[in-house]
Design an enzyme around this catalytic site. Structure first.
Site, PDB file in Angstrom:
ATOM      1  N   HIS A  13       0.871  -1.190   0.000  1.00 36.46           N
ATOM      2  CA  HIS A  13       0.000   0.000   0.000  1.00 36.46           C
ATOM      3  C   HIS A  13       0.900   1.229   0.000  1.00 36.46           C
ATOM      4  O   HIS A  13       1.869   1.299   0.757  1.00 36.46           O
ATOM      5  CB  HIS A  13      -0.892   0.032   1.230  1.00 36.46           C
ATOM      6  CG  HIS A  13      -1.607   1.340   1.413  1.00 36.46           C
ATOM      7  ND1 HIS A  13      -2.379   1.899   0.415  1.00 36.46           N
ATOM      8  CD2 HIS A  13      -1.672   2.191   2.464  1.00 36.46           C
ATOM      9  CE1 HIS A  13      -2.889   3.044   0.853  1.00 36.46           C
ATOM     10  NE2 HIS A  13      -2.461   3.252   2.082  1.00 36.46           N
ATOM     11  N   ASP A  25       0.628  -4.360 -20.384  1.00 32.39           N
ATOM     12  CA  ASP A  25       1.577  -5.447 -20.059  1.00 32.39           C
ATOM     13  C   ASP A  25       1.305  -6.044 -18.681  1.00 32.39           C
ATOM     14  O   ASP A  25       1.615  -7.211 -18.437  1.00 32.39           O
ATOM     15  CB  ASP A  25       3.013  -4.912 -20.084  1.00 32.39           C
ATOM     16  CG  ASP A  25       3.556  -4.778 -21.506  1.00 32.39           C
ATOM     17  OD1 ASP A  25       4.547  -4.042 -21.684  1.00 32.39           O
ATOM     18  OD2 ASP A  25       2.971  -5.402 -22.418  1.00 32.39           O
ATOM     19  N   HIS A  65      -8.442   7.716  -1.212  1.00 28.90           N
ATOM     20  CA  HIS A  65      -7.342   7.248  -0.351  1.00 28.90           C
ATOM     21  C   HIS A  65      -6.098   6.965  -1.194  1.00 28.90           C
ATOM     22  O   HIS A  65      -5.233   7.828  -1.325  1.00 28.90           O
ATOM     23  CB  HIS A  65      -7.801   6.009   0.418  1.00 28.90           C
ATOM     24  CG  HIS A  65      -6.796   5.508   1.402  1.00 28.90           C
ATOM     25  ND1 HIS A  65      -7.079   4.556   2.347  1.00 28.90           N
ATOM     26  CD2 HIS A  65      -5.485   5.816   1.584  1.00 28.90           C
ATOM     27  CE1 HIS A  65      -5.990   4.307   3.065  1.00 28.90           C
ATOM     28  NE2 HIS A  65      -5.010   5.061   2.620  1.00 28.90           N
ATOM     29  N   TYR A  87      -8.671 -11.396 -19.754  1.00 32.08           N
ATOM     30  CA  TYR A  87      -8.460 -10.007 -20.175  1.00 32.08           C
ATOM     31  C   TYR A  87      -9.779  -9.236 -20.098  1.00 32.08           C
ATOM     32  O   TYR A  87     -10.814  -9.729 -20.500  1.00 32.08           O
ATOM     33  CB  TYR A  87      -7.936  -9.954 -21.608  1.00 32.08           C
ATOM     34  CG  TYR A  87      -7.896  -8.538 -22.138  1.00 32.08           C
ATOM     35  CD1 TYR A  87      -8.905  -8.071 -22.974  1.00 32.08           C
ATOM     36  CD2 TYR A  87      -6.901  -7.664 -21.741  1.00 32.08           C
ATOM     37  CE1 TYR A  87      -8.898  -6.761 -23.431  1.00 32.08           C
ATOM     38  CE2 TYR A  87      -6.883  -6.350 -22.191  1.00 32.08           C
ATOM     39  CZ  TYR A  87      -7.895  -5.908 -23.032  1.00 32.08           C
ATOM     40  OH  TYR A  87      -7.888  -4.609 -23.470  1.00 32.08           O
TER      41      TYR A  87
HETATM   42  O1  LIG Z   1      -2.989   4.839   4.586  1.00 33.50           O
HETATM   43  C1  LIG Z   1      -2.459   5.227   5.629  1.00 33.50           C
HETATM   44  C2  LIG Z   1      -3.045   6.334   6.411  1.00 33.50           C
HETATM   45  O2  LIG Z   1      -4.174   6.842   5.698  1.00 33.50           O
HETATM   46  C3  LIG Z   1      -1.198   4.558   6.086  1.00 33.50           C
HETATM   47  O3  LIG Z   1      -0.609   3.909   4.968  1.00 33.50           O
HETATM   48  C4  LIG Z   1      -0.185   5.506   6.683  1.00 33.50           C
HETATM   49  O4  LIG Z   1       0.159   6.440   5.696  1.00 33.50           O
HETATM   50  C5  LIG Z   1       1.033   4.725   7.126  1.00 33.50           C
HETATM   51  O5  LIG Z   1       0.675   4.082   8.310  1.00 33.50           O
HETATM   52  P1  LIG Z   1       1.684   3.049   9.015  1.00 33.50           P
HETATM   53  O6  LIG Z   1       1.984   1.956   8.006  1.00 33.50           O
HETATM   54  O7  LIG Z   1       2.939   3.814   9.385  1.00 33.50           O
HETATM   55  O8  LIG Z   1       0.912   2.555  10.204  1.00 33.50           O
END
Ligand SMILES: O=C(CO)[C@@H](O)[C@H](O)COP(=O)(O)O
Length: 235
Positions: A98, A123, A173, A230
């Site tokens: 993430h 790709d 987000h 696909y």
């Molecule tokens: O998405 C979020 C907050 O919105 C997190 O990804 C923080 O940006 C990082 O949090 P930690 O991994 O340090 O707890």
């Protein structure tokens, strides 16, 4: 007890170090995990720890079934429950990333899919990188991180779909990506950010830009095999 083989610990540590190296996050706005399915847990970056201070011993082992921390005094990333939702839904994945990478976040904040406009995108991704619906007030109030994972699983679908589309944007987000290993999941995060920037600049030059479907499908199947799925549900 030490959780994680040396290979898994090193892979999760290294993948987290790639986040700042690839410019995918400011401060600690990103995290990578890797799963040991036989052991029934995953290792994830500890919350708030800077990447250049991070060590293997600080990686937090989390129970795959319960989400409970299994050892150590450090808190897991706040996104841990989102990572766990993906491991429970998709047996073929071994790593989750993430980030808050700038261009992918711009599409997430605009509630826009990252459109498929070129072969660089095709790709790796079998269609537009989709953005989720917004979480309801109740979903935000009860368990935001687990519900964030759930809306992505709801959007992407089954294991085969997750392999063909290893990325999604959480509305307002940012991007989550996944893959067979922690390293592949962060590689998909790099590609997601790159194609988001390319798309933004392409649309600035030509708002009507498109790619012929036969060209996109050819490139996707060249990398993923003739039988690969696909065209994602939002394509
Ligand atoms: O998405 C979020 C907050 O919105 C997190 O990804 C923080 O940006 C990082 O949090 P930690 O991994 O340090 O707890």
């Amino acid at each position: 007890m030490t959780y994680g083989s040396n290979a898994l610990r090193q892979a999760v540590l290294r993948a987290n170090q790639v986040i700042p190296e690839a410019g995918l996050a400011q401060l600690t706005w990103g995290n990578v995990s890797g799963v040991d399915r036989e052991g029934g847990y995953y290792l994830i970056k500890p919350s708030g720890v800077r990447y250049d201070d991070l060590t293997e011993d600080q990686l937090v082992p989390v129970d795959l079934r319960t989400g409970q921390v299994l050892a150590g005094d450090l808190r897991p990333s706040v996104d841990s429950e989102s990572h766990r939702a993906f491991y429970l839904a998709w047996p073929s994945i071994g790593g989750v990333t993430h980030t808050h990478s700038t261009h992918a976040v711009a599409f997430a904040q605009a509630n826009r899919d990252i459109p498929l406009l070129g072969t660089t995108h095709a790709d790796t991704f079998n269609g537009p990188v989709p953005v989720t619906r917004g979480l309801t007030a109740d979903e935000c109030a009860t368990d935001y991180e687990l519900n964030t994972g759930r809306v992505i699983v709801e959007l992407i679908g089954d294991d085969a779909s997750a392999a063909a589309m290893p990325a999604a944007l959480v509305a307002n987000h940012g991007p989550f990506t996944w893959g067979a290993t922690p390293g592949k999941s962060v590689e998909h995060a790099i590609i997601c950010e790159a194609v988001a920037e390319m798309a933004l600049k392409t649309l600035a030059l030509n708002p009507a830009a498109t790619i012929p479907d036969h060209l996109a499908e050819r490139h996707f199947k060249r990398k993923h095999g003739p039988g690969a799925y696909y065209g994602n549900p939002k394509a």
